[in-house]
Design an enzyme around this catalytic site. Sequence first.
Site, short mmCIF file in Angstrom:
data_model
loop_
_atom_site.label_atom_id
_atom_site.label_comp_id
_atom_site.label_asym_id
_atom_site.label_seq_id
_atom_site.Cartn_x
_atom_site.Cartn_y
_atom_site.Cartn_z
N ASP A 1 0.85 -1.20 0.00
CA ASP A 1 0.00 0.00 0.00
C ASP A 1 0.88 1.24 0.00
OD1 ASP A 1 0.59 0.79 2.86
OD2 ASP A 1 -0.33 -1.15 3.24
N GLU B 1 22.58 -22.27 -17.63
CA GLU B 1 21.54 -21.47 -16.96
C GLU B 1 22.13 -20.20 -16.36
OE1 GLU B 1 18.20 -24.69 -15.42
OE2 GLU B 1 20.14 -24.62 -14.39
#
Length: 732
Positions: free
Chosen positions: A536, A616
């Site tokens: 928020d 990777e």
Amino acid sequence: MGIFYEEGKRIFYLTTKQTLYQMVVEEKGYLLHTYYGERADGEDFSYLITRYDRGFSGNPNSAEGDRTFSLDALPQEFPSLGAADYRTTGLELTNGDGSFAFEGIYEGHKIYSGAYKPEGMPGLKPEKDEDVQSLEITLKDVASGVKLILCYTVFEEKDVIMRAARLQNDSHETITVTKLSSVSLDFLESGYDLIHFDGRHAMEREMHREPLGFGARQFGSVRGTSSHQSNPFFILCQRGADEDRGDCYGFSLIYSGNFQFTAEKDQYDQTRVTMGIHPYQFSWQLRSGESFATPAVALAFSSEGLTGLSHLYHDLYRRNLSSSPFLKKRRPVLINSWEAAYFDLDHDSLVKMAKEALPMGVNLFVLDDGWFGRRDNDDKALGDWEVNTKKLPKGLSGLAEEINALGMEFGLWVEPEMVSEDSELYRAHPDWCLSVPGRKGARGRFQMVLDLSRKEVQDFILDVMDRLLADANITYIKWDMNRSLTDVYSRARGKEEQGTVFHRYVCGLYRILEELTGKWPQVLFEGCSGGGGRFDAGMLAYHPQIWCSDNTDAINRLKIQYGTSFGYPISAMGAHVSVCPNHQTGRVVPLKTRGITAMSGTFGYELDPTKLTEEEKKECGELTRKFDCYYDLIFYGDYYRLTNPYEEGEGFMAWEFADKEKKEALVSIVITDKEPNDAQRYLRLKGLKRDAKYRVEGLDLIVSGQALLKAGIPVPRELHEYDSVQFHLTEQ
Ligand code: DGJ
């Protein structure tokens, strides 16, 4: 522009670059709301208010027999209880004599330069050299003397109005406030859609849109935090509004605790919105002379659809909410130990992880949960913020030194608002947690919530944090919070004050964060509450980034980040690449797609690099390089949602970043659902100049802006499910 009061007509004009907000003090002194929408200079909109004699909509005594004057029908600036308005109220209180009435009559106002500051809470602040103006209007209940002060700060350039309210008990008796909203907004018509963002743990802020029908629709949180389940950001828009068109109103509460949002369509087809602290278990006594201030709401209007509204909030929250230097300073690419090690960690394996992460372009290593006390599991040790020397024999400082020697910064996870029952802290101070005498409290993840309404508890947390930050070279803190509040009772307060504890908790937290972030400006704070349970604007004032969700599955994240993007900037969304099969969903998604999804956020890793293959790791390094190269576009550019995951059919999600000058853009596409022999889809781009030519890297094309805007680009058909692609556009 700014704030203007027209004395003769008693009209307030609040004007921004694109909008006008208007109120009028009518003859008897009631403050009526006349208009909020597209800018219309010099217009007096009070002619829009019509009056009829309507059955069962009573008339105030001061109307003196005029049966057409009813507060039940008039658009009011701030409705209150007991004034013959039966719609949702913004203010509810009990007077000293036990009555429930407050009838606010205009007493006066003041206009000043600078921003209103909600006491003890964060609010919007002007940027350096930005002029803002504020207005405070006082409405007085003539019988009691109690005053309601409505506060407005106009951010002209940002097209935003910050609103808040304050209640001042100027009566001679003690009153009890049981509801005080930050904002109330009346619309003369209905026919709106309401957009809200709800969810659950690990699936936060899913976007829901519904036509607003008769009655009151209520949302909110009573969990003590803004919550995973609801979010204090709402949109009311014209029924046909879409990303590019239509009137949209945004309501963003700058607060991290219980909140309530109500949208009501009334009997006369009018609409009212209220938003503020939830009245659940809220009751605040004010003795004569005392006052109570609400948190602030950032109110915004855009006639350019949902994208226009989102851009207003993105720019606002990137510039006017926080004092953190990290709003402008480059953020690190971090690797977090949580999904790599959980509680099973030791010095050597952490250093090894950091070493292996170096070629991936990582420059911050974050040690998550499990480093302190006897924390081998989540059932103990919260509160015992001493390093576990069995796991980390060289202490945090020794670990930080070795990580720093690799050329990486060091960050740490904490959860300071909590205490485990099985902890030294709980044994020493059982009364420091929220709990009701004589009752065994509810547990959440085996932990109790510290009573942050108490100053000594706030001071304890500040001490712990100061000690940790002084002890080791820590440049990042992940501030976690892993349960909802229950048993909200403070042992330090009398029974008449228990209704204040929820709110005092939030204010206590703000005091801690205000002091801490002020004292340690070089530390980047990332908020977290089991992922995005406290995402928020209140927390964003202190934490420039917030871990968006505990769900790191790239495909789920597309939706979570999509929903979050309506009210919050991309630079605020903590997003990491994790391993596959994903720990939350078991899904397998190509590394590239995980990277592209995390690039629609702060970007980082949450995996064990020692378990990655060389290939990777190399790919991770490339992803980081890409992110580094697009950093400015992602953090400071305009963000466009190009698809809607809640609409049937297209099988892909796409979004775009474009720089403010429209010279450069980055388009990302992820295939979410694939069928053989499917249709060729096209993606229309946004945020480009019609008359410019753009090179589309990846498609090896030079295309005009108007073609890209009108016809778009073909979505590559060779992509498989969960594959992804990025196109970088540069003006030629
Ligand atoms: C919840 C957070 O969201 C996770 O990322 C992790 O930090 C755990 N808490 C640790 O307990």
